[in-house]
Design a protein around this motif. Structure first.
Motif, PDB file in Angstrom:
ATOM      1  N   TYR A 232       0.724  -1.344   0.014  1.00  5.35           N
ATOM      2  CA  TYR A 232      -0.073   0.021   0.060  1.00  5.35           C
ATOM      3  C   TYR A 232       0.754   1.172  -0.053  1.00  5.35           C
ATOM      4  CZ  TYR A 232      -3.950   2.833   1.204  1.00  5.35           C
ATOM      5  OH  TYR A 232      -5.066   3.959   1.175  1.00  5.35           O
ATOM      6  N   ALA A 233       1.892   1.095   0.853  1.00  8.49           N
ATOM      7  CA  ALA A 233       2.900   2.334   0.789  1.00  8.49           C
ATOM      8  C   ALA A 233       3.630   2.526  -0.488  1.00  8.49           C
ATOM      9  CB  ALA A 233       3.914   2.002   1.831  1.00  8.49           C
ATOM     10  N   LEU A 234       3.871   1.531  -1.383  1.00  8.59           N
ATOM     11  CA  LEU A 234       4.261   1.762  -2.461  1.00  8.59           C
ATOM     12  C   LEU A 234       3.660   1.928  -3.699  1.00  8.59           C
ATOM     13  CD1 LEU A 234       6.759  -1.478  -2.503  1.00  8.59           C
ATOM     14  CD2 LEU A 234       7.410   1.053  -2.354  1.00  8.59           C
ATOM     15  N   LEU A 235       2.337   1.739  -3.644  1.00  9.53           N
ATOM     16  CA  LEU A 235       1.280   1.775  -4.669  1.00  9.53           C
ATOM     17  C   LEU A 235       0.382   2.880  -4.617  1.00  9.53           C
ATOM     18  CD1 LEU A 235       0.098  -2.085  -5.367  1.00  9.53           C
ATOM     19  CD2 LEU A 235       2.046  -0.547  -6.640  1.00  9.53           C
ATOM     20  N   SER A 236       0.157   3.334  -3.380  1.00 11.54           N
ATOM     21  CA  SER A 236      -0.932   4.302  -2.762  1.00 11.54           C
ATOM     22  C   SER A 236      -0.610   5.753  -3.748  1.00 11.54           C
ATOM     23  CB  SER A 236      -1.040   4.292  -1.377  1.00 11.54           C
ATOM     24  OG  SER A 236      -1.894   5.640  -1.154  1.00 11.54           O
ATOM     25  N   PRO A 237      -1.385   6.450  -3.996  1.00 10.71           N
ATOM     26  CA  PRO A 237      -1.216   7.785  -4.591  1.00 10.71           C
ATOM     27  C   PRO A 237      -0.645   8.792  -3.429  1.00 10.71           C
ATOM     28  CG  PRO A 237      -3.142   7.092  -5.526  1.00 10.71           C
ATOM     29  CD  PRO A 237      -2.803   6.122  -4.457  1.00 10.71           C
ATOM     30  N   ALA A 238      -0.973   8.476  -2.417  1.00 13.32           N
ATOM     31  CA  ALA A 238      -0.665   9.499  -1.315  1.00 13.32           C
ATOM     32  C   ALA A 238      -0.588   8.718   0.131  1.00 13.32           C
ATOM     33  CB  ALA A 238      -1.672  10.523  -0.816  1.00 13.32           C
ATOM     34  N   PRO A 239       0.476   7.648   0.163  1.00 15.29           N
ATOM     35  CA  PRO A 239       0.626   6.807   1.473  1.00 15.29           C
ATOM     36  C   PRO A 239       0.790   7.859   2.677  1.00 15.29           C
ATOM     37  CG  PRO A 239       2.755   6.999   0.290  1.00 15.29           C
ATOM     38  CD  PRO A 239       1.576   7.655  -0.814  1.00 15.29           C
ATOM     39  N   ALA A 240       0.154   7.430   3.769  1.00 11.23           N
ATOM     40  CA  ALA A 240       0.426   8.094   5.065  1.00 11.23           C
ATOM     41  C   ALA A 240       1.636   7.856   5.759  1.00 11.23           C
ATOM     42  CB  ALA A 240      -0.800   7.499   6.089  1.00 11.23           C
ATOM     43  N   ALA A 241       2.128   8.860   6.228  1.00 14.69           N
ATOM     44  CA  ALA A 241       3.501   8.906   7.022  1.00 14.69           C
ATOM     45  C   ALA A 241       3.347   8.149   8.231  1.00 14.69           C
ATOM     46  CB  ALA A 241       4.183  10.250   7.301  1.00 14.69           C
ATOM     47  N   VAL A 242       4.397   7.579   8.896  1.00 18.44           N
ATOM     48  CA  VAL A 242       4.207   6.971   9.901  1.00 18.44           C
ATOM     49  C   VAL A 242       4.578   8.148  11.261  1.00 18.44           C
ATOM     50  CG1 VAL A 242       5.484   5.154  11.803  1.00 18.44           C
ATOM     51  CG2 VAL A 242       5.361   4.700   9.169  1.00 18.44           C
ATOM     52  N   ASP A 243       3.493   8.071  12.007  1.00 14.79           N
ATOM     53  CA  ASP A 243       3.453   9.038  13.115  1.00 14.79           C
ATOM     54  C   ASP A 243       3.827   8.765  14.337  1.00 14.79           C
ATOM     55  OD1 ASP A 243       3.136  11.670  14.445  1.00 14.79           O
ATOM     56  OD2 ASP A 243       0.943  11.325  14.390  1.00 14.79           O
ATOM     57  N   THR A 244       5.049   8.805  14.684  1.00 18.10           N
ATOM     58  CA  THR A 244       5.245   8.251  16.089  1.00 18.10           C
ATOM     59  C   THR A 244       5.478   9.498  16.959  1.00 18.10           C
ATOM     60  OG1 THR A 244       7.727   8.751  15.610  1.00 18.10           O
ATOM     61  CG2 THR A 244       6.737   6.595  15.259  1.00 18.10           C
ATOM     62  N   GLY A 245       5.204  10.617  16.805  1.00 17.08           N
ATOM     63  CA  GLY A 245       5.054  11.797  17.473  1.00 17.08           C
ATOM     64  C   GLY A 245       6.375  11.920  18.475  1.00 17.08           C
ATOM     65  N   ASN A 246       6.284  12.372  19.475  1.00 18.71           N
ATOM     66  CA  ASN A 246       7.532  12.552  20.538  1.00 18.71           C
ATOM     67  C   ASN A 246       7.297  11.372  21.633  1.00 18.71           C
ATOM     68  OD1 ASN A 246       8.787  14.663  18.858  1.00 18.71           O
ATOM     69  ND2 ASN A 246       7.243  15.989  19.762  1.00 18.71           N
ATOM     70  N   TYR A 247       6.889  10.349  21.292  1.00 18.59           N
ATOM     71  CA  TYR A 247       6.676   9.563  22.511  1.00 18.59           C
ATOM     72  C   TYR A 247       7.841   8.955  23.190  1.00 18.59           C
ATOM     73  CZ  TYR A 247       2.082   9.096  19.861  1.00 18.59           C
ATOM     74  OH  TYR A 247       1.070   9.303  19.257  1.00 18.59           O
ATOM     75  N   PRO A 248       8.135   9.084  24.318  1.00 16.58           N
ATOM     76  CA  PRO A 248       9.101   8.324  25.048  1.00 16.58           C
ATOM     77  C   PRO A 248       9.294   6.840  24.988  1.00 16.58           C
ATOM     78  CG  PRO A 248       7.351   8.905  26.803  1.00 16.58           C
ATOM     79  CD  PRO A 248       6.982   9.304  25.350  1.00 16.58           C
ATOM     80  N   TRP A 249      10.452   6.312  25.138  1.00 13.99           N
ATOM     81  CA  TRP A 249      10.665   4.882  24.927  1.00 13.99           C
ATOM     82  C   TRP A 249       9.972   4.242  25.995  1.00 13.99           C
ATOM     83  CZ3 TRP A 249      12.214   2.218  20.769  1.00 13.99           C
ATOM     84  CH2 TRP A 249      13.046   2.916  19.801  1.00 13.99           C
ATOM     85  N   LEU A 250       9.888   4.667  26.988  1.00 17.11           N
ATOM     86  CA  LEU A 250       8.982   3.929  28.177  1.00 17.11           C
ATOM     87  C   LEU A 250       8.168   5.027  29.028  1.00 17.11           C
ATOM     88  CD1 LEU A 250      12.119   2.153  29.843  1.00 17.11           C
ATOM     89  CD2 LEU A 250      10.378   1.053  28.743  1.00 17.11           C
ATOM     90  N   ALA A 251       6.739   4.533  29.113  1.00 19.99           N
ATOM     91  CA  ALA A 251       5.849   5.452  29.624  1.00 19.99           C
ATOM     92  C   ALA A 251       4.814   4.599  30.263  1.00 19.99           C
ATOM     93  CB  ALA A 251       5.404   6.535  28.767  1.00 19.99           C
ATOM     94  N   SER A 252       4.030   5.299  31.106  1.00 25.53           N
ATOM     95  CA  SER A 252       2.858   4.369  31.668  1.00 25.53           C
ATOM     96  C   SER A 252       1.503   4.934  30.927  1.00 25.53           C
ATOM     97  CB  SER A 252       2.652   5.077  33.129  1.00 25.53           C
ATOM     98  OG  SER A 252       1.412   4.150  33.876  1.00 25.53           O
ATOM     99  N   PHE A 253       0.531   4.298  31.228  1.00 29.29           N
ATOM    100  CA  PHE A 253      -0.821   4.369  30.510  1.00 29.29           C
ATOM    101  C   PHE A 253      -1.862   4.756  31.331  1.00 29.29           C
ATOM    102  CE2 PHE A 253       0.740   0.144  31.055  1.00 29.29           C
ATOM    103  CZ  PHE A 253      -0.371  -0.368  31.751  1.00 29.29           C
ATOM    104  N   MET A 254      -1.747   5.150  32.596  1.00 30.92           N
ATOM    105  CA  MET A 254      -2.869   5.310  33.755  1.00 30.92           C
ATOM    106  C   MET A 254      -3.472   6.751  33.390  1.00 30.92           C
ATOM    107  SD  MET A 254      -3.182   2.799  35.333  1.00 30.92           S
ATOM    108  CE  MET A 254      -2.423   1.102  35.787  1.00 30.92           C
TER     109      MET A 254
END
Length: 457
Positions: A232-254
Motif C-alpha cells: 500500500y505504501a508503494l502503490l498508494s497515490p498518497a501513502p500516510a507517513a508513520v506518526d510516532t510523535g514525540n513519545y518516550p521509549w518508556l511510559a505509563s498509560f494510567m
C-alpha cells in the motif's frame, strides 16, 4: 473470536458443537504425539522460541481491534496509542493469570470482537457509559460462573442459536469494515484505488490460505499485514507517513480510567447480549483444548477460566478499554508444534506486558493503514461466517472450505452495498456497475473461489 476458525462436531452438549480451531487438520487431535505435555516446561531456549511464536500470533489481534476502537474514541494519536498500550497490558496480565491460576491451558487471550458491536451501538452515550456497561457485564459473567448458574445456561446455546450469533457478529460489523476500507473525506487517495486494493489483497489471502500449510498458514494474517502495508505504501497515490510523535521509549498509560460510573439501561442491555456471545466463545475455546488433550478435570478448568474472563472484563471496564476473551487459536498451533505446554505462554505474557510500557513501539505498530485493518477484518469475518454455516448445517455435510467459498462473497457483497452514493459518483462511469454493485462483486468472488482457489480435482 478473531481468527480463522473451524467448527468440529459435538460429543455431547450443544455447546460442544462450537469447538473451534485455527485451521483444518486431518489427524485425530486427541492422538497427538506431543513433544511437551500440558505441565511440562521445555528448556529455556525452546521456551522462549515457543513464546515468541505465540506473541507473533497475539499482537495482530490486539492491533486490529485496538486500532478500530481507539480511532472511534479519540482523534488525538497520543490518546490512541495510550488506549492500545492499556490493551497490551490487560491482555498480557490476563494471559499470565489464566495460564497459572485460571484454566491453566495453552490458550491465548485477546480483545473480544463481539464487544466492538456494543461499543459501536453505545458510542453516542459516551465513553463512561460504555465501559461502565462492560464492567457490569464482566461482573455478571463472574457471578454466573462462580455460582454455577452458567453451567445451567449452556442448554440455551443450541446449534441454531450459536450459528445465528456467529453470523450476526460478522454481518453487523460490515458498515465499520466498509468505513475502514474507504478513504477519509478529503483524502488524496481515490476510493476506487482502496476498493480495488482491498479486493485484490483479500482474494490473494484466500489463495494463500488454500496453498500454505503449517506455521505459514497459521501466521498468514501477520504476513498479510506486513506485506499489505508495504504494498500500500508503494502503490498508494498518497501513502500516510508513520506518526510516532514525540513519545518516550518508556511510559505509563494510567489515563482515561472509568472512575465516574454512568449507567444507561439501553446500553447495558446491549452489552449483556454481547456478553452472551462472548461467554459462548470463551467456553468453546477452553473446551476445544480440553477435549484435544483428553483432560478429565474440565468442569473446574471451565469454571476458573470463565471466572477470570469475567474479572478481566471488569478490569477492562475500569481501565476504559474493550474486554478480552480466550481465543480458539490453540489447537492448530499445538498440532503444528507438537507442544502443549502452558508454560510457553509465560514469555508471551511477559512480552505483552513489556510492550505495554513502550509507546514508541506501539505507535509504529499502530501506524498500519486503516484499509489494511479493514481487509484483515474481511478475511477473519468471512471465516466466522464459515464457522456459523458449519454450526447450522453440520460439519459432516458442510466443510470449512464450503463456508469460506460462501462467506467471502456474502461479506464483500454486503460491504459494497453499504458504499455511499457520493463515493460511487467519484468512480469512472464505466466501472460503477461492476465495482459499485455488491451482487456483481459477490458473484465474481464466488466464481474465483469455486473455480480457481478451491477447485475440486
Amino acid at each position: 473470536m478473531f481468527i480463522s476458525a473451524l467448527a468440529y462436531p459435538a460429543k455431547s452438549d450443544n455447546i460442544n458443537l462450537m469447538v473451534i480451531v485455527i485451521r483444518r487438520e486431518g489427524d485425530v487431535l486427541n492422538k497427538l504425539d506431543l513433544k511437551y505435555g500440558l505441565d511440562e516446561a521445555p528448556p529455556l531456549l525452546e521456551l522462549l522460541l515457543y513464546g515468541l511464536q505465540w506473541l507473533a500470533l497475539t499482537i495482530p489481534t490486539i492491533i486490529i481491534i485496538g486500532q478500530v476502537v481507539a480511532v472511534l474514541h479519540f482523534d488525538n494519536p497520543g490518546e490512541q496509542v495510550i488506549y492500545v498500550q492499556k490493551l497490551f497490558f490487560l491482555t498480557g496480565l490476563v494471559m499470565l493469570v489464566q495460564v497459572l491460576w485460571g484454566h491453566r491451558l495453552p490458550l491465548i487471550s485477546g480483545p473480544a470482537a463481539v464487544l466492538l458491536i456494543g461499543i459501536l451501538a453505545g458510542q453516542a452515550s459516551g465513553i463512561p457509559t460504555i465501559y461502565t456497561s462492560i464492567f457490569i457485564g464482566g461482573l455478571v459473567l463472574t457471578f454466573l460462573s462462580i455460582s454455577g448458574l452458567f453451567a445451567q445456561l449452556k442448554n440455551l446455546f443450541t446449534p441454531r442459536v450459536v450459528a445465528t450469533i456467529l453470523l450476526l457478529i460478522a454481518f453487523t460489523l460490515t458498515p465499520t469494515i466498509m468505513n475502514m476500507i474507504l478513504p477519509a473525506p478529503g483524502s488524496a487517495v481515490p476510493a476506487l484505488f482502496n476498493l480495488c486494493f482491498a479486493l485484490g489483497l483479500v482474494l490473494l489471502m484466500f489463495a494463500a490460505n488454500k496453498i500454505l500449510t503449517g506455521i505459514w498458514k497459521t501466521t498468514l494474517i501477520i504476513w498479510a499485514m506486513l506485506l499489505g502495508t508495504l504494498a500500500y505504501a508503494l502503490l498508494s497515490p498518497a501513502p500516510a507517513a508513520v506518526d510516532t510523535g514525540n513519545y518516550p521509549w518508556l511510559a505509563s498509560f494510567m489515563q482515561n480510567l472509568t472512575l465516574d460510573f454512568s449507567l444507561e439501561p439501553g446500553v447495558l442491555i446491549s452489552f449483556l447480549v454481547c456478553f452472551i456471545a462472548l461467554s459462548i466463545n470463551d467456553l468453546s475455546s477452553i473446551q476445544s483444548v480440553g477435549e484435544m488433550l483428553n483432560l478429565k478435570d474440565m468442569p473446574g478448568r471451565i469454571t476458573r477460566g470463565v471466572t477470570f474472563t469475567g474479572l478481566a472484563n471488569m478490569l477492562s471496564g475500569f481501565l476504559g478499554i474493550i474486554g478480552t476473551v480466550n481465543f480458539s487459536l490453540s489447537p492448530g498451533i499445538i498440532v503444528s508444534t507438537k507442544c502443549a505446554s502452558r508454560f510457553t505462554l509465560l514469555p508471551t505474557a511477559a512480552g505483552l506486558l513489556g510492550l505495554s510500557f513502550m509507546p514508541v513501539a506501539i505507535a509504529y505498530m499502530d501506524s498500519i493503514p486503516a484499509v489494511i485493518i479493514g481487509i484483515m477484518m474481511v478475511f477473519v469475518m468471512s471465516s466466522q461466517v464459515a464457522a456459523g454455516l458449519i454450526m447450522a448445517f453440520g460439519a459432516n455435510k458442510f466443510t470449512f472450505d464450503d463456508g469460506l467459498i460462501i462467506g467471502l462473497p456474502i461479506m464483500l457483497g454486503i460491504i459494497i452495498s453499504f458504499v455511499p452514493a457520493d463515493v460511487l459518483r467519484t468512480m469512472p462511469l464505466s466501472l460503477r456497475p461492476i465495482i459499485g454493485n455488491g451482487f456483481v462483486v459477490g458473484v465474481i468472488a464466488v466464481m474465483f473461489l469455486e473455480h480457481l482457489v478451491y477447485r475440486s480435482k
